[in-house]
Design a protein around this motif. Structure first.
Motif, PDB file in Angstrom:
ATOM      1  N   THR A  78       0.844  -1.192   0.000  1.00 61.89           N
ATOM      2  CA  THR A  78       0.000   0.000   0.000  1.00 61.89           C
ATOM      3  C   THR A  78       0.882   1.245   0.000  1.00 61.89           C
ATOM      4  OG1 THR A  78      -0.126   0.217   2.409  1.00 61.89           O
ATOM      5  CG2 THR A  78      -1.717  -1.269   1.340  1.00 61.89           C
ATOM      6  N   SER A  79       0.252   2.398  -0.152  1.00 63.30           N
ATOM      7  CA  SER A  79       1.008   3.653  -0.162  1.00 63.30           C
ATOM      8  C   SER A  79       1.598   3.970   1.206  1.00 63.30           C
ATOM      9  CB  SER A  79       0.093   4.805  -0.606  1.00 63.30           C
ATOM     10  OG  SER A  79      -1.034   4.911   0.266  1.00 63.30           O
ATOM     11  N   GLN A  80       1.060   3.345   2.262  1.00 67.55           N
ATOM     12  CA  GLN A  80       1.576   3.588   3.620  1.00 67.55           C
ATOM     13  C   GLN A  80       2.801   2.740   3.934  1.00 67.55           C
ATOM     14  OE1 GLN A  80      -2.014   4.229   6.537  1.00 67.55           O
ATOM     15  NE2 GLN A  80      -2.572   2.518   5.189  1.00 67.55           N
TER      16      GLN A  80
END
Length: 315
Positions: free
Chosen positions: A178-180
């Motif tokens: 994910t982007s996190q």
């Protein structure tokens, strides 16, 4: 009659004495005495009734296999079935942890059903009959004293759907970072580390990394309203991890955790995580992604996680 026998076969002097006493006793007293004696013997029979001899059912383990009519691939047949939910003639007869031997008094031909039980979310207090397995169903003759040893063959219910099956064997993955996340999911082929087949998933948090998070590359329509949705997976890790969903709601994406934290283990284990509540919490979502997340625990210098046979299942 025993009194008469005692009298008949007792010493002569004693016999004469007993006969004399019997002649002098009032009739009403003799009647009362007879009632008391009969009551004593009847009471003995009530306290020590003839015991029925049960038949026994013995179950050591189950065999997981493909159903011949299964319309789609079910992926790996790895399982962690721990209990047998027993039904005799459609009546609940108990839940027993395997292996077990249990007695039954239903002599003769009986219908025996066994539903496969799992530890929901890996918690020993959450024992449930897994809703996606067909029950083992057979007719068995309960012969008193006999031990009926059975090995149930368990299959997925053919109505079960598998929108996600990731066993790391094919090209391309159904999960992505994910982007996190500040670290990625890798595929390993070291036979000493792989759970089964040729490959498994792996990730590690180096000293400058703090979050591993992957989600399904695609979004899926899942049933709501309390209809069961589960995530199955095999895993090995030295750091806790959690799972949840990304709900694609109108105008926003909501991340919802199951609040289940899977504990570290030095050996491969299988877990069944219930997603039903979190999916139904976001019942207005258009579709959903499934995520797996690991954040560094205090005291763990190099957190790592191995994954295999990730499945999303529902009906």
């Amino acid at each position: 009659m025993s009194g008469n026998r005692e009298i008949e076969y007792g010493p002569a002097g004693a016999r004469k004495k007993q006969l004399t006493v019997r002649k002098l006793l009032p009739f009403s007293f003799l009647v009362l005495l007879s009632i008391v004696v009969l009551g004593i013997f009847s009471g003995c029979n009530l306290l020590n009734p003839d015991e029925e001899i049960p038949a026994y059912v013995r179950l050591d383990s189950v065999i997981m296999e493909n159903h011949p009519a299964e319309p789609v691939s079910v992926g790996s047949l790895s399982q962690k079935i721990v209990d047998g939910w027993i039904y005799v003639n459609d009546n609940v007869a108990g839940v027993y942890e395997m292996p077990f031997i249990v007695p039954f008094l239903n002599a003769g031909s009986n219908r025996l059903q066994i539903r496969a039980g799992i530890l929901e979310n890996g918690i020993s207090a959450n024992r449930v009959a897994y809703p996606f397995f067909f029950p083992f169903d057979t007719i068995i003759d309960f012969t008193p004293g006999a031990i009926n040893r059975i090995a149930p063959r368990i299959t997925y219910d053919t109505a079960t759907k598998f929108p996600v099956i990731e066993n790391f064997e094919a090209a391309g993955l159904k999960f992505e970072k994910t982007s996190q996340s500040d670290t990625s999911l890798m595929v390993i082929t070291d036979a000493a580390e792989v759970f089964e087949g040729l490959a498994s998933g792996f990730s590690v948090l180096a000293s400058n990394h703090s979050l591993f998070e992957i989600a399904t590359t695609d979004s899926y329509v899942l049933p709501v309203g309390g209809k069961p949705v589960y995530l199955e997976l095999n895993y090995k890790c030295n750091n806790t991890f959690s799972v949840g969903i990304f709900a694609n709601l109108p105008g926003q994406v909501q991340q919802i955790s199951t609040s289940v934290f899977v504990n570290p283990t030095t050996t491969w284990k299988k877990i069944y995580i219930n997603l039903t509540e979190v999916v139904s919490t976001a019942s207005s979502a258009t579709n959903y992604k499934i995520y797996i997340q690991m954040q560094r625990n205090s005291g763990v210098s190099t957190p790592h996680i191995f994954l295999d046979n990730i499945k999303v299942v529902h009906r």
